[in-house]
Design an enzyme around this catalytic site. Structure first.
Site, PDB file in Angstrom:
ATOM      1  N   ASP A  80      28.358  34.184  40.928  1.00 23.79           N
ATOM      2  CA  ASP A  80      29.502  34.781  41.624  1.00 23.79           C
ATOM      3  C   ASP A  80      29.875  36.161  41.079  1.00 23.79           C
ATOM      4  O   ASP A  80      30.850  36.766  41.526  1.00 23.79           O
ATOM      5  CB  ASP A  80      30.726  33.861  41.522  1.00 23.79           C
ATOM      6  CG  ASP A  80      30.742  32.782  42.603  1.00 23.79           C
ATOM      7  OD1 ASP A  80      30.039  32.946  43.624  1.00 23.79           O
ATOM      8  OD2 ASP A  80      31.466  31.783  42.425  1.00 23.79           O
ATOM      9  N   ARG A 105      33.132  30.263  36.365  1.00 23.83           N
ATOM     10  CA  ARG A 105      33.220  31.726  36.394  1.00 23.83           C
ATOM     11  C   ARG A 105      33.816  32.311  35.112  1.00 23.83           C
ATOM     12  O   ARG A 105      33.864  33.543  34.965  1.00 23.83           O
ATOM     13  CB  ARG A 105      34.046  32.197  37.614  1.00 23.83           C
ATOM     14  CG  ARG A 105      33.393  31.885  38.960  1.00 23.83           C
ATOM     15  CD  ARG A 105      33.994  32.715  40.090  1.00 23.83           C
ATOM     16  NE  ARG A 105      33.650  34.139  39.981  1.00 23.83           N
ATOM     17  CZ  ARG A 105      34.093  35.090  40.804  1.00 23.83           C
ATOM     18  NH1 ARG A 105      34.926  34.766  41.785  1.00 23.83           N
ATOM     19  NH2 ARG A 105      33.730  36.347  40.654  1.00 23.83           N
ATOM     20  N   ARG A 150      44.434  30.491  42.821  1.00 25.57           N
ATOM     21  CA  ARG A 150      43.714  31.016  41.666  1.00 25.57           C
ATOM     22  C   ARG A 150      44.685  31.632  40.645  1.00 25.57           C
ATOM     23  O   ARG A 150      45.030  30.975  39.680  1.00 25.57           O
ATOM     24  CB  ARG A 150      42.661  32.041  42.109  1.00 25.57           C
ATOM     25  CG  ARG A 150      41.610  31.481  43.081  1.00 25.57           C
ATOM     26  CD  ARG A 150      40.697  30.467  42.421  1.00 25.57           C
ATOM     27  NE  ARG A 150      39.707  29.912  43.332  1.00 25.57           N
ATOM     28  CZ  ARG A 150      38.486  30.399  43.526  1.00 25.57           C
ATOM     29  NH1 ARG A 150      38.100  31.475  42.884  1.00 25.57           N
ATOM     30  NH2 ARG A 150      37.641  29.804  44.355  1.00 25.57           N
ATOM     31  N   HIS A 179      42.136  33.746  47.943  1.00 26.11           N
ATOM     32  CA  HIS A 179      42.442  34.980  47.218  1.00 26.11           C
ATOM     33  C   HIS A 179      43.253  35.875  48.159  1.00 26.11           C
ATOM     34  O   HIS A 179      42.990  35.895  49.367  1.00 26.11           O
ATOM     35  CB  HIS A 179      41.158  35.753  46.852  1.00 26.11           C
ATOM     36  CG  HIS A 179      40.477  35.304  45.595  1.00 26.11           C
ATOM     37  ND1 HIS A 179      39.106  35.245  45.493  1.00 26.11           N
ATOM     38  CD2 HIS A 179      40.971  34.931  44.378  1.00 26.11           C
ATOM     39  CE1 HIS A 179      38.776  34.847  44.265  1.00 26.11           C
ATOM     40  NE2 HIS A 179      39.886  34.650  43.574  1.00 26.11           N
ATOM     41  N   CYS A 273      35.552  41.636  48.320  1.00 27.84           N
ATOM     42  CA  CYS A 273      35.203  40.849  47.129  1.00 27.84           C
ATOM     43  C   CYS A 273      34.124  41.543  46.304  1.00 27.84           C
ATOM     44  O   CYS A 273      34.074  41.386  45.084  1.00 27.84           O
ATOM     45  CB  CYS A 273      34.689  39.473  47.530  1.00 27.84           C
ATOM     46  SG  CYS A 273      35.841  38.494  48.468  1.00 27.84           S
TER      47      CYS A 273
HETATM   48  N1  ARG Z   1      32.667  32.146  45.078  1.00 32.86           N
HETATM   49  C1  ARG Z   1      33.688  33.037  44.617  1.00 32.86           C
HETATM   50  C2  ARG Z   1      34.895  32.244  44.159  1.00 32.86           C
HETATM   51  O1  ARG Z   1      35.195  31.246  44.765  1.00 32.86           O
HETATM   52  C3  ARG Z   1      34.073  34.013  45.692  1.00 32.86           C
HETATM   53  C4  ARG Z   1      35.020  35.068  45.238  1.00 32.86           C
HETATM   54  C5  ARG Z   1      35.465  35.985  46.333  1.00 32.86           C
HETATM   55  N2  ARG Z   1      36.178  37.079  45.820  1.00 32.86           N
HETATM   56  C6  ARG Z   1      37.287  37.619  46.334  1.00 32.86           C
HETATM   57  N3  ARG Z   1      37.753  38.702  45.800  1.00 32.86           N
HETATM   58  N4  ARG Z   1      37.932  37.045  47.316  1.00 32.86           N
HETATM   59  O2  ARG Z   1      35.546  32.576  43.209  1.00 32.86           O
END
Ligand code: ARG
Length: 280
Positions: A80, A105, A150, A179, A273
Site C-alpha cells: 500500500d 501499514r 482511520r 479517508h 491517494c
Molecule cells: N489500501 C489502502 C488503505 O486501505 C488504500 C489507501 C488509500 N489512500 C487514501 N489516501 N485514501 O489504507
C-alpha cells in the site's frame, strides 16, 4: 443578447494553476494481500505491471503540468506504499508523520519519516494515530480533518498544535469512504467538492455553511472514488470514469484531466491517494 459562451465566461471566475511539488511512490510491489477497506479483496487477481503503467500515466500528467514530482523508493512487502497521501502531512516544511491504524501499514510511517528527514523536512513524530493527507486537507488556512475509520480525533489536536492553524473535525460514516480524501476534493483555496452521504449530520452542516458553492458529487462518481482527485487550482486530475464530476468541473471553469487507475482502485485508492503534496 450574449451567447451562451459569453454568459459562461462572464459568470465563471478565472482559474489560476499553482505549480505543485508532490511526492509519489511507484507501485512496484503493489498487490492486494489483506483487506483493510471494503474495496480490497485478496481473492481477486491484481496486475502489478498494469498498476505501474497506470501510475506512470498519472506521473506523466503531473510532469506535463510542470509539477516537481519527488519519488520515495517502494519497499517489498508494503504493497500500500503507493498511496503516498497517507505518508504524512506537510506544511511550512514541517512534516507531521503518519501512524497507521492497521499493523499491515505501520512500517510505512517510519519509512516516510526517513524520506522527509533525508530531504530536509522538519519531521514531527506523531503521538496519535493518523493517516496523513488521506485524512487531512489544507483549504486556505484551514485544515479539514477526517475521523471515524482511520485517523484518531486526538490527532486533530496534535495537528492544530504543530501547524498553528484552524482544524475542523469532520466525521466519516461510510466504510467505503474511509479517508477524507475519498469524500472531499479540494479544488482551490476556497472551494471543494464532496459527497454528502459520507458525513455525519453535524459535519454536513459545517460543510454546507462553509462551502455553499461546493460541487456536490454523485453517488455514481463516488462509487469509483471519483472524488479522489488532485487540483492545482485550474487543472484537476480525476478518474476518467467520473463523468458528472468532469462536467461540473468544466462548468465552473476548471480543466478536468482524466486518468485511469482501475488497478489501484482494487486497493481502495485513486489519484489523490497516490499524491502527497509537499509545501516548503
Ligand atoms: N489500501 C489502502 C488503505 O486501505 C488504500 C489507501 C488509500 N489512500 C487514501 N489516501 N485514501 O489504507
Amino acid at each position: 443578447m450574449p451567447t451562451d459562451v459569453e454568459e459562461a465566461v462572464a459568470v465563471t471566475p478565472a482559474r489560476t494553476p499553482v505549480k505543485r511539488t508532490v511526492l509519489m511512490c511507484k507501485p512496484e510491489y503493489f498487490t492486494v494481500v489483506y483487506r483493510i477497506n471494503p474495496w480490497m479483496d485478496p481473492a481477486l487477481p491484481t496486475d502489478t505491471s498494469l498498476a505501474v503503467t497506470q501510475w506512470q500515466a498519472l506521473y506523466d500528467v503531473y510532469i506535463g503540468l510542470g509539477y516537481d514530482v519527488q519519488l520515495i523508493d517502494p519497499i517489498d512487502g508494503l504493497p500500500d506504499m503507493v498511496y503516498a497521501a497517507n505518508g504524512g502531512f506537510v506544511i511550512d516544511n514541517i512534516a507531521y508523520g503518519a501512524s497507521f491504524t492497521y499493523p499491515q501499514r505501520q512500517p510505512e510511517g517510519p519509512a516516510y519519516m526517513d524520506w522527509f528527514r533525508e530531504n530536509g523536512f522538519d519531521v514531527r513524530v506523531p503521538a496519535e494515530i493518523n493517516e496523513g493527507e488521506g485524512d487531512f486537507l489544507l483549504v486556505g488556512d484551514t485544515i479539514l480533518a477526517g475521523t471515524g475509520f482511520r485517523s484518531d480525533s486526538n490527532s486533530h489536536d496534535e495537528l492544530g498544535t504543530i501547524f498553528g492553524r484552524e482544524v475542523v473535525t469532520l466525521g466519516l460514516v461510510n466504510p467505503s469512504f474511509y479517508h477524507l480524501d475519498t469524500a472531499i476534493a479540494k479544488l482551490d483555496e476556497t472551494n471543494i467538492a464532496y459527497l454528502p452521504s459520507a458525513f455525519d449530520e453535524p459535519s454536513l452542516a459545517i460543510l454546507r455553511e462553509r462551502y455553499p458553492d461546493a460541487i456536490i458529487a454523485t453517488e455514481e462518481d463516488a462509487a469509483i472514488l471519483g472524488l479522489n482527485s488532485y487540483s492545482d487550482g485550474y487543472n484537476v486530475v480525476i478518474a476518467s470514469r467520473a463523468k458528472d464530476f468532469e462536467r461540473q468541473l468544466r462548468e465552473r471553469g476548471y480543466n478536468p484531466i482524466g486518468v485511469d487507475l482501475s488497478e489501484l482502485l482494487l486497493g481502495g485508492g485513486g489519484v489523490k491517494c497516490c499524491t502527497l503534496e509537499l509545501r516548503r
